[in-house]
Design a protein around this motif. Sequence first.
Motif, short mmCIF file in Angstrom:
data_model
loop_
_atom_site.label_atom_id
_atom_site.label_comp_id
_atom_site.label_asym_id
_atom_site.label_seq_id
_atom_site.Cartn_x
_atom_site.Cartn_y
_atom_site.Cartn_z
N PHE A 123 6.14 -23.68 -12.97
CA PHE A 123 5.84 -23.22 -11.60
C PHE A 123 5.76 -21.70 -11.61
CE2 PHE A 123 10.46 -23.76 -11.98
CZ PHE A 123 10.90 -22.49 -11.67
N LEU A 124 5.14 -21.13 -10.57
CA LEU A 124 5.11 -19.67 -10.37
C LEU A 124 5.90 -19.33 -9.12
CD1 LEU A 124 1.33 -18.75 -10.93
CD2 LEU A 124 3.17 -18.92 -12.64
N ARG A 125 6.54 -18.17 -9.15
CA ARG A 125 7.22 -17.65 -7.97
C ARG A 125 6.25 -16.72 -7.24
NH1 ARG A 125 9.91 -13.26 -5.98
NH2 ARG A 125 11.95 -13.64 -5.05
N HIS A 126 6.11 -16.94 -5.93
CA HIS A 126 5.14 -16.20 -5.10
C HIS A 126 5.90 -15.30 -4.13
CE1 HIS A 126 1.47 -16.41 -2.24
NE2 HIS A 126 2.42 -15.86 -1.51
N GLU A 127 5.51 -14.03 -4.08
CA GLU A 127 6.03 -13.15 -3.02
C GLU A 127 4.89 -12.26 -2.54
OE1 GLU A 127 9.51 -10.78 -3.80
OE2 GLU A 127 9.58 -10.13 -1.69
N ALA A 128 4.65 -12.23 -1.24
CA ALA A 128 3.60 -11.36 -0.69
C ALA A 128 4.16 -10.59 0.50
CB ALA A 128 2.38 -12.18 -0.27
N ARG A 129 3.95 -9.28 0.47
CA ARG A 129 4.36 -8.42 1.59
C ARG A 129 3.13 -7.71 2.10
NH1 ARG A 129 9.87 -5.18 1.11
NH2 ARG A 129 9.67 -5.50 3.35
N ALA A 130 3.04 -7.57 3.43
CA ALA A 130 1.89 -6.89 4.03
C ALA A 130 2.39 -5.79 4.96
CB ALA A 130 1.05 -7.91 4.81
N TRP A 131 1.51 -4.82 5.21
CA TRP A 131 1.85 -3.72 6.12
C TRP A 131 0.57 -3.33 6.86
CZ3 TRP A 131 2.37 -3.83 0.81
CH2 TRP A 131 1.40 -3.15 0.07
N LEU A 132 0.72 -2.98 8.13
CA LEU A 132 -0.46 -2.58 8.91
C LEU A 132 -0.81 -1.14 8.60
CD1 LEU A 132 0.04 -4.26 12.40
CD2 LEU A 132 -1.00 -5.17 10.32
N LEU A 133 -2.11 -0.85 8.63
CA LEU A 133 -2.63 0.49 8.31
C LEU A 133 -3.36 1.06 9.52
CD1 LEU A 133 -4.22 -0.39 4.84
CD2 LEU A 133 -2.11 0.91 5.23
N ASP A 134 -3.32 2.38 9.68
CA ASP A 134 -4.14 2.99 10.74
C ASP A 134 -5.53 3.29 10.19
OD1 ASP A 134 -4.13 5.42 9.39
OD2 ASP A 134 -2.66 6.37 10.71
N ALA A 135 -6.38 3.87 11.02
CA ALA A 135 -7.78 4.09 10.63
C ALA A 135 -7.90 5.01 9.42
CB ALA A 135 -8.53 4.68 11.82
N ASP A 136 -6.88 5.85 9.18
CA ASP A 136 -6.90 6.76 8.02
C ASP A 136 -6.23 6.17 6.80
OD1 ASP A 136 -8.12 8.72 9.62
OD2 ASP A 136 -6.16 9.30 10.42
N GLY A 137 -5.77 4.91 6.91
CA GLY A 137 -5.13 4.27 5.77
C GLY A 137 -3.64 4.56 5.66
N ALA A 138 -3.06 5.21 6.67
CA ALA A 138 -1.60 5.47 6.65
C ALA A 138 -0.85 4.22 7.11
CB ALA A 138 -1.27 6.65 7.55
N VAL A 139 0.34 4.02 6.56
CA VAL A 139 1.14 2.82 6.88
C VAL A 139 1.70 2.94 8.29
CG1 VAL A 139 3.15 1.45 6.23
CG2 VAL A 139 1.73 2.49 4.45
N LEU A 140 1.43 1.92 9.13
CA LEU A 140 1.95 1.91 10.50
C LEU A 140 3.30 1.21 10.56
CD1 LEU A 140 -1.21 0.97 12.62
CD2 LEU A 140 0.05 3.13 12.64
N ARG A 141 3.36 -0.01 9.95
CA ARG A 141 4.63 -0.77 9.99
C ARG A 141 4.52 -1.97 9.07
NH1 ARG A 141 3.85 -5.45 13.24
NH2 ARG A 141 2.26 -5.23 14.85
N PRO A 142 5.69 -2.52 8.63
CA PRO A 142 5.65 -3.74 7.82
C PRO A 142 5.09 -4.90 8.62
CG PRO A 142 7.87 -2.76 7.84
CD PRO A 142 7.06 -2.05 8.90
N ALA A 143 4.42 -5.84 7.94
CA ALA A 143 3.87 -7.04 8.61
C ALA A 143 4.35 -8.28 7.84
CB ALA A 143 2.36 -6.92 8.71
N ALA A 144 3.48 -9.24 7.60
CA ALA A 144 3.88 -10.55 7.06
C ALA A 144 4.63 -10.42 5.72
CB ALA A 144 2.63 -11.41 6.87
#
Length: 180
Positions: A66-87
């Motif tokens: 089996f494989l272990r899966h971990e995915a983290r996402a973060w929202l970006l503004d129009a300039d590509g700067a990190v706004l906040r953590p997401a899923a």
Amino acid sequence: MSSPDSAPVPAPTTDLRSGPPLHEACRPLSALVGVWRGSGEVDYPTIDGPYRFGQQLTLAHDGRPFLRHEARAWLLDADGAVLRPAAWELGWWRPQPDGTVELLLSHSTGIQELFSGTTTGQRWELATDSVVRTATAKDVQAARRSYALGPDDVLELTEHRAMVGVAMTQHVTARLHRVR
Ligand code: HEM
């Protein structure tokens, strides 16, 4: 000697050249093993999108089937700067002898999903068999997710979801590049 925070069994690894050999059953998934990072777009009829986001996906193994899966996402503004953590999701890919694959995902938002799907070359197509929710979670009914690895080594993620009263509609699409 192992450090106090490591278990006395093989650590999960994303490196196919060292550590335990990849289990034979995981061969149809071998191209996925690694750390992937990139960006995408999220939208849904009920939200004020589209929004840009970044995502990092880690698929690791410890020599078992089996494989272990971990995915983290973060929202970006129009300039590509990190706004906040997401899923943020954790799970397991379980390849089966008949060529199908099971995927279990647990989301920080109180949702647990069991997917089943297929591997066709470098494309993995999955759909939920069941979704369960905690008492406070949003009304998520079903999902379809695909990962497709292109010749340029870009991993394309597309996800459709049926939720909050809307029929199966695209929620997320992303292009991830291998970073490890
Ligand atoms: C890369 C992955 C994802 C990203 C970047 C993302 C982003 C978002 C954003 C920005 C919203 C609008 C509300 C907010 O600002 O928080 C949203 C809504 C929502 N998402 Fe996602 N999402 C992702 C994956 C998922 C997954 C895996 C699920 C289900 C397990 C999910 C379920 C929902 C639901 C239920 C809503 C609320 C819809 C509504 O109430 O109108 N999302 N998502």
